[in-house]
Design a protein around this motif. Sequence first.
Motif, PDB file in Angstrom:
ATOM      1  N   LEU B 360       0.842  -1.203   0.000  1.00 13.74           N
ATOM      2  CA  LEU B 360       0.000   0.000   0.000  1.00 13.74           C
ATOM      3  C   LEU B 360       0.872   1.246   0.000  1.00 13.74           C
ATOM      4  CD1 LEU B 360      -3.043  -0.228   2.431  1.00 13.74           C
ATOM      5  CD2 LEU B 360      -3.005  -0.110  -0.065  1.00 13.74           C
ATOM      6  N   ARG B 361       1.905   1.215   0.876  1.00 17.52           N
ATOM      7  CA  ARG B 361       2.782   2.378   1.007  1.00 17.52           C
ATOM      8  C   ARG B 361       3.535   2.646  -0.293  1.00 17.52           C
ATOM      9  NH1 ARG B 361       6.602   2.671   6.119  1.00 17.52           N
ATOM     10  NH2 ARG B 361       4.569   2.637   7.096  1.00 17.52           N
ATOM     11  N   LYS B 364       1.404   4.307  -2.845  1.00 16.46           N
ATOM     12  CA  LYS B 364       1.211   5.739  -2.588  1.00 16.46           C
ATOM     13  C   LYS B 364       2.381   6.551  -3.127  1.00 16.46           C
ATOM     14  CE  LYS B 364      -1.561   6.123   1.423  1.00 16.46           C
ATOM     15  NZ  LYS B 364      -1.494   6.151   2.882  1.00 16.46           N
ATOM     16  N   GLU B 365       3.595   6.018  -2.914  1.00 19.01           N
ATOM     17  CA  GLU B 365       4.781   6.733  -3.377  1.00 19.01           C
ATOM     18  C   GLU B 365       4.885   6.618  -4.862  1.00 19.01           C
ATOM     19  OE1 GLU B 365       7.729   4.640  -1.371  1.00 19.01           O
ATOM     20  OE2 GLU B 365       7.361   5.586   0.579  1.00 19.01           O
TER      21      GLU B 365
END
Lengths: 380, 365
Positions: B360-361, B364-365
């Motif tokens: 998920l992280r 996002k990036e």
Amino acid sequence: MIEFLTLLQVLDSSLRLATPLLLVCLAGLFSERAGIFDIGLEGKLLAAAFVSAAFAAITGSVWLGLLAGILASIMLSLLHGLASITLRGDQIISGVAINFLAAGLTVVVAQDLFGQGGRTPPLKSGGRFEPINFPGATSSKEMNEAGPLMQFYSELLSGHSLLVYVALLTVPISWFILYKTRYGLRLRAVGENPAAVDTAGISVRGLRYSAVIIGGVLCGIAGAYIATSLQANFTKDMSAGRGFIALAALIFAKWRPWYALSACLLFGFFFAVDTRFQNILLPAWFLSGFLILIALGLLSYVWKKDYLDKAVLGGLAVGISIIAFLVIFSVWDTGTSSQIKIPVVFIQSLPYVLTVVVLAGFVGKAIPPRAGGQPYVKER
Amino acid sequence: MDIMPKWVDIIIVPLLSLFLAAFLSALLIIAIGESPIAALNLMIEGTLLRSAGWGYMLYYTTNFIFTGLAVSVAFHAALFNIGGEGQAMIGGLGVALVCLFIPWPHWTLAIVGASIGAAVFGMIWAGLPAYLQAKRGSHIVITTIMFNFIAAGVLNFFLVDVLKPKGSMDPASANFPVSTHLPTFQDIASLFGFEKAFRSAPANVSFFIALLACVAVWYLIWRSPLGYEIRALGKSGPAARYAGVRPVKIIMIAMMISGALCGMMAINTTQGESERLILNFTEGAGFIGIAVALMGRSHPLGVLLAALLFGFLYQGGAELALWTKIPRELIVVIQALVILFTGALSLMVRAPLESFFMSLRKAKE
């Protein structure tokens, strides 16, 4: 005076009661020497006892029962290995979980299969390990007339089930494996310094898994012994804390095979004495003198120690002296030659008390394998 | 660096472990030939839909709060107190001595005296292993196991040879005097005019003492300097020592608090329920404390919720044993699975979640 034959009978039952302890103790020895703490010995013992009794009851063959018991115990060992070696979880917690799993599952499955309140039906002759009588041994009826040497041969050496002799044999075998083979050297090294073993290009995981599987096999034999030889069926919680007594014996033996044999025989002797004699009488003055000596020993030890030592050990010494004075007080009227009855529970608790004393390091310090209890994380 | 948000760690991980345990238990129930849905309905009906069911559930819960808190306090100092069972037994002895040999005018005073007796006895029983760990380096897990067995011996000796009334065959003490009897939930409900509520259920005022203990432990661990030192030692021994924490003192104090909490379990079982000292009154609650502490993440609120859950399971399990062919020991299996998934196999539960939040992280990036 105790008769020679009575003594032999007590030693005979010591040997029988020591057998499961010895097997489980050696199981713990392999596991802990490889750096895996095993609180779950009790659970493996119980699971193996149930599965072997259930298989022996259904198939009528004790050998299939033994095999199934060993397999069940290995399954739990592998679960312990998965948790503590592969997933690097807490070994103590995993052991606690295994104990509960065995305690619960055995009763649930036994109830479902046999419907007798968590027991298996009594095993018939093919489903049990029968005593092996050595050639020339007298039967128990003629034991009283036989000479002392014959009594020794027939009562103590002969007449045990096969698994008793197997258990006794595992001691030299374990000693040989641990101290005389390359595998044993590596196994001991992995419990002291796994990083060094890893650097030498040997698999830490492989060694540790092999150790817990050996432990599983030994616990399996022990479980089959208590359900198909010591008794003739499985009953709820029949392991009765033997796994923990074996753990105590392991510490008492300082993680060495021959010492494990003597520790287990000693603990087996306590249980045999406990079941054979209901009242153990000791001279009261002798007993309280002994207790006061222990108290004085503790006091002299803490004389130059710090505050905490004085509080704890001094408190212990005061407690022991109070017991000593109560003993004298209770026989004050009957004179110096009076005897006092030792409560049965005291003999039962003796293995645990002795283990704590050894752990405390006042008499022969027990030092566990250095890497015990810690999961090994390979450097990347 | 925390990979997962805090709420996942606190809420999702225990719930997922519970779900896994429930799933495996459901399979076991199917294997026995019963329906898991019907079993769950029966458990809810017998526990949550009757006031007497609540009364039994909260009785069990009270025990589990005490032992769960005890294991948690030790966990915070990185100590594993597996000796809750023995500490509770000796605590029961303390309760019995206080209730039998001191003439109490009223239960409000008796409960204070009994609590102190239970706590002091439990404290002494945990203090010896703590001393052996702190000063002599003997492993606390092994010594507390040994002390469980020794405690069983001591309790047996006192019940068979000392406290048993003359002529009685039962290994139990005499009944406690009436002035020490604690009001049950039924008595309390009657005060407000509900005579039929909580009929014959064993839950009693010691439940409120357990709630107080939750608050006290929360204050101790997160709001007091002592709690800070306990947590510091638990997180890193060398760092805590460098900061001036004395390990010997903290190990002693943490274990003695733990032992006191275990001992106080006996006011519920011994003074509240049986009203005399009996053998095996602990019924394994000392061990269930381990499951409760693991499930509740060693936080008093978590412990309270986990203790309610286990109280529900114990009362529900009794109902199952009564009405179906599922034996009570099914609860022991569930308990084992909860310990396994929340404790030993926690990486198995966490690893997929962690990789999910990692991806998920990255997205996002």
